[in-house]
Design an enzyme around this catalytic site. Structure first.
Site, PDB file in Angstrom:
ATOM      1  N   ASN A 402      -8.313  36.288 -38.883  1.00 25.64           N
ATOM      2  CA  ASN A 402      -9.767  36.386 -38.700  1.00 25.64           C
ATOM      3  C   ASN A 402     -10.160  35.202 -37.812  1.00 25.64           C
ATOM      4  O   ASN A 402     -10.199  34.064 -38.268  1.00 25.64           O
ATOM      5  CB  ASN A 402     -10.450  36.308 -40.077  1.00 25.64           C
ATOM      6  CG  ASN A 402     -11.957  36.210 -39.964  1.00 25.64           C
ATOM      7  OD1 ASN A 402     -12.522  36.445 -38.893  1.00 25.64           O
ATOM      8  ND2 ASN A 402     -12.618  35.862 -41.066  1.00 25.64           N
ATOM      9  N   LYS A 404     -12.954  34.481 -36.453  1.00 30.74           N
ATOM     10  CA  LYS A 404     -14.346  34.020 -36.652  1.00 30.74           C
ATOM     11  C   LYS A 404     -15.000  33.765 -35.297  1.00 30.74           C
ATOM     12  O   LYS A 404     -14.661  34.441 -34.315  1.00 30.74           O
ATOM     13  CB  LYS A 404     -14.381  32.785 -37.555  1.00 30.74           C
ATOM     14  CG  LYS A 404     -13.610  32.981 -38.851  1.00 30.74           C
ATOM     15  CD  LYS A 404     -13.928  31.954 -39.875  1.00 30.74           C
ATOM     16  CE  LYS A 404     -13.077  32.205 -41.105  1.00 30.74           C
ATOM     17  NZ  LYS A 404     -13.364  31.333 -42.180  1.00 30.74           N
ATOM     18  N   HIS A 489     -17.199  39.809 -45.572  1.00 29.70           N
ATOM     19  CA  HIS A 489     -16.707  38.432 -45.592  1.00 29.70           C
ATOM     20  C   HIS A 489     -17.784  37.539 -46.216  1.00 29.70           C
ATOM     21  O   HIS A 489     -18.980  37.731 -45.991  1.00 29.70           O
ATOM     22  CB  HIS A 489     -16.378  37.961 -44.168  1.00 29.70           C
ATOM     23  CG  HIS A 489     -15.569  36.705 -44.165  1.00 29.70           C
ATOM     24  ND1 HIS A 489     -16.154  35.476 -44.360  1.00 29.70           N
ATOM     25  CD2 HIS A 489     -14.238  36.489 -44.040  1.00 29.70           C
ATOM     26  CE1 HIS A 489     -15.195  34.551 -44.347  1.00 29.70           C
ATOM     27  NE2 HIS A 489     -14.022  35.145 -44.154  1.00 29.70           N
ATOM     28  N   GLU A 561     -10.787  36.777 -51.500  1.00 32.97           N
ATOM     29  CA  GLU A 561     -10.919  35.454 -50.897  1.00 32.97           C
ATOM     30  C   GLU A 561     -11.850  34.592 -51.744  1.00 32.97           C
ATOM     31  O   GLU A 561     -13.074  34.743 -51.665  1.00 32.97           O
ATOM     32  CB  GLU A 561     -11.533  35.581 -49.497  1.00 32.97           C
ATOM     33  CG  GLU A 561     -10.704  36.406 -48.548  1.00 32.97           C
ATOM     34  CD  GLU A 561     -11.050  36.083 -47.103  1.00 32.97           C
ATOM     35  OE1 GLU A 561     -10.154  35.632 -46.391  1.00 32.97           O
ATOM     36  OE2 GLU A 561     -12.222  36.245 -46.712  1.00 32.97           O
ATOM     37  N   SER A 607      -7.399  29.351 -47.088  1.00 33.53           N
ATOM     38  CA  SER A 607      -6.487  28.248 -46.776  1.00 33.53           C
ATOM     39  C   SER A 607      -5.019  28.636 -46.939  1.00 33.53           C
ATOM     40  O   SER A 607      -4.206  27.859 -47.444  1.00 33.53           O
ATOM     41  CB  SER A 607      -6.826  27.017 -47.627  1.00 33.53           C
ATOM     42  OG  SER A 607      -8.139  26.589 -47.341  1.00 33.53           O
TER      43      SER A 607
END
Ligand code: PEP
Length: 646
Positions: A402, A404, A489, A561, A607
């Protein structure tokens, strides 16, 4: 906070609907009279014949009770809450009209159990309407007591129970009698107090002999022995199937010198017709029709007084049969002459045993079953490496990047090219996807080998097309050559206020345009610290993707997530991640069945790096990762992809 409020509103509505539906269902004739009163107040009395009003009474009270129970158990949450809102939206203005014009004094919303004034009823309905709006607006916030697969038991049991109670009460007499003539009422005392000026509901009670027009109320109530009252508000509508038994009872009363009267509000003509038809020799008395309908819910019905107190009541379907062997015995010696021993607490207990207890046991069994199923599954997979491998093999493994809002077009193209070359040279052991800003998509799609690397967007609009400046639709994403889209997200939920409803629309539009959705869920730090992570992920799935058909749900990739781990350097431990992944799989199994759950790819994100990916991916329920920061460098990303080779 919202969840708490919605659940409080749900409980208020559920309890009110259950109580009000129940007290009406135990007295179908009373509810029928009320419906007729309403129609008459609206000048529509002739619209509904009595049998139709009775049918409407049973159906309405059963519907009210069932909706209350369904709301309590959060069954078909959306439909139930909308139906309740619809009912309240009709009832609230109707009761305002009643309060303003006062055509009937009591709306009858709790039958005869609790009598409210019209204004009290209206205020009650305003409160319920507010609750109904809250519940219909956020139906998914209601927590469930029973898993979806077992809800049919509650539905069928509730419908059968309430219809059974209504039919029983119609055939015999109301299971609970809330009226002023219930068994045990000292009519003599009550009537005297009314005559002395107290405001009691016996003001219209009079018994007037038809032969000579004499008022014999006092004489009847003052009798210290037994008095039989055959009650028929309207003889012309009375059931005439048990005439012989009524005549036998009269003969028995006559033999033992007990008073026996037929109380009616019918005309002389109808009384004479009844006499001719039945050969009745008992005396007839005139009494107010409404009082008679209140005294007993049966036409005809039989009431037995002793010493001015109501001691027995029988519907015409259940008249006492004294029999030849008992004909010479006085009532004192017979069961028929004694007050029934079943009192209200005992009836409540019976009800509890028949309805509340089975449903409580069902809830306990269901919860235990769900829990043990989850544990069994967990243990089976942990303890059996063969099953673990098999399950793992079945699901698609994916590592998705991703990007971003990082990298301009040139840098993005360079990164995609590098990755493309690297993975062509060293084929990955899993599916690889890169999700990039919109402007990169079309250019990257030109050279990317999509057999090795899938391409996806990071978002799409919740509208199909039109005047939505700055938005990019699912169709536009698809037209670039992309195959995937990330939705839900946490950054979009938090910074752009994307609600479950908006995400639901996006998912539908993405699927309509053949995009594969990577749907993100996960809890915040506070929610994790409060131990609410399971609740949160469940609500997120229910809010946006559990509406999908099984076929469409199978196309979804889930990315768990934890928000506290995204971009913070804090990773969930492999055990923490596995625990919640297994839970997510269990609720998918609950909703769509085990086979779908076993096939659903659930990625971990937060992470994730080349150093921790092998440990995370080794867990049976973790099927890869959604990678933010570490997907911006080809070598870092490749390191994570290679975790599937270890
Ligand atoms: C993400 O944003 O999806 C993500 C997992 O970010 P990071 O890997 O940087 O924590």
């Amino acid at each position: 906070m919202r969840k708490i409020l919605v659940n409080i509103a749900r409980m208020v509505l559920a309890i009110t609907f259950i109580l009000s539906g129940f007290v009406k269902a135990v007295d179908p004739l009373g509810t029928q009279y009320k419906i007729s009163d309403y129609l008459e107040a609206m000048n529509m009395g002739s619209l509904l014949p009595d049998w139709a009003a009775l049918g409407a009474s049973v159906l309405l009270s059963a519907a009210e009770f069932c909706l209350g129970v369904f709301l309590l158990f959060a069954i078909q949450r959306r439909l139930t809450s909308r139906l309740i809102l619809l009912m309240m939206a009709v009832m609230t203005p109707l009761t305002l009209w009643l309060a303003l014009t006062n055509p009937i004094s009591d709306c009858g919303c709790f039958g005869d159990a609790v009598v409210l004034t019209n204004w009290q009823t209206f205020l009650k309905n305003v409160v319920l309407l507010v609750c109904a709006v809250a519940v219909a607006r956020w139906p998914k916030k209601m927590f469930r007591f029973v898993s979806e697969s077992n809800q049919w038991i509650v539905i069928n049991y509730t419908v059968l129970f309430i219809l059974g109670i209504a039919m029983w009460s119609l055939y015999y007499l109301p299971t609970f009698d809330f009226r002023p003539y219930h068994i045990g009422t000292d009519l003599r005392g009550q009537w005297q107090r009314t005559m002395e000026g107290e405001d009691l509901p016996y003001a219209d009670l009079f018994i007037e002999r038809t032969d000579d027009g004499e008022d014999i109320t006092e004489q009847v109530l003052a009798d210290t022995s037994y008095v039989f009252l055959l009650v028929s508000p309207y003889l012309e509508q009375a059931d005439d199937s048990r005439l012989d038994l009524i005549n036998e009872l009269y003969e028995y009363a006559h033999e033992h010198s007990y008073q026996f009267y037929c109380l009616t509000a019918s005309t002389e003509k109808d009384i004479n017709r009844w006499r001719e038809m039945t050969g009745a020799e008992y005396p007839f008395c005139l009494t107010d029709g409404i009082v008679l309908k209140t005294v007993i819910r049966s036409n005809p019905g039989l009431v037995l007084l002793k010493d001015g107190t109501v001691i027995r009541k029988w519907s015409h379907n259940d008249l006492p049969e004294i029999g030849e062997e008992n004909a010479t015995k006085p009532l004192e010696e017979l069961d028929e002459g004694k007050m029934p021993t079943t009192r209200v607490p005992q009836k409540i207990l019976t009800l509890f045993l028949w309805f509340v207890l089975p449903l409580t046991l069902l809830v306990l069994a269901d919860r235990t079953w769900m829990w043990s199923r989850w544990l069994r599954r967990k243990n089976r997979i942990y303890n059996n490496p063969k099953i673990k491998k098999e399950k793992e093999k079945m699901r698609k493994k994916i590592v998705a990047g991703n990007w971003k809002m990082n990298m301009n077009l040139q840098d993005g193209i360079a990164l995609a090219k590098e990755l493309n070359e690297t993975l062509k040279a060293d084929k990955p052991n899993c599916g690889v996807v890169i999700c990039t800003p919109f402007i990169h998509l079309a250019s990257i799609a030109q050279f990317l080998d999509q057999d090795i690397i899938g391409l996806g967007a990071e978002n799409c609009a919740d509208k199909e097309k039109g005047a939505f400046t700055g938005e990019v639709s699912a169709e536009m994403v698809k037209s670039t050559g992309a195959q995937y889209v990330i939705l839900g997200h946490s950054e979009r939920r938090e910074y752009y206020k994307e609600t479950p409803e908006i995400l639901k629309e996006k998912v539908l539009l993405a699927q309509k345009n053949d995009l594969k959705v990577i749907f993100c869920i996960g809890e915040s730090l506070e929610e994790r610290e409060a131990g609410k992570q399971n609740e949160v992920v469940k609500a997120e799935l229910e809010g946006s993707v559990f509406n999908l058909s099984e076929e469409d749900f199978r196309k979804i990739v889930i990315a768990y997530e934890p928000i506290w781990a995204i971009g913070t350097g804090k990773t969930a431990t492999a055990e923490q991640a596995e625990e919640i992944h297994a839970y997510i799989r269990s609720i998918i199994a609950e909703k769509y069945g085990q086979a779908v759950a076993d096939d659903t790819t659930i990625l971990y994100g937060g992470s994730c790096k080349a150093s921790n990916a092998p440990e995370l991916f080794a867990k049976p329920d973790i099927d890869g990762g959604l990678i933010g920061g570490a997907s911006l460098k080809a070598a870092d990303f490749k390191g994570i992809i290679d975790a599937w080779k270890k």
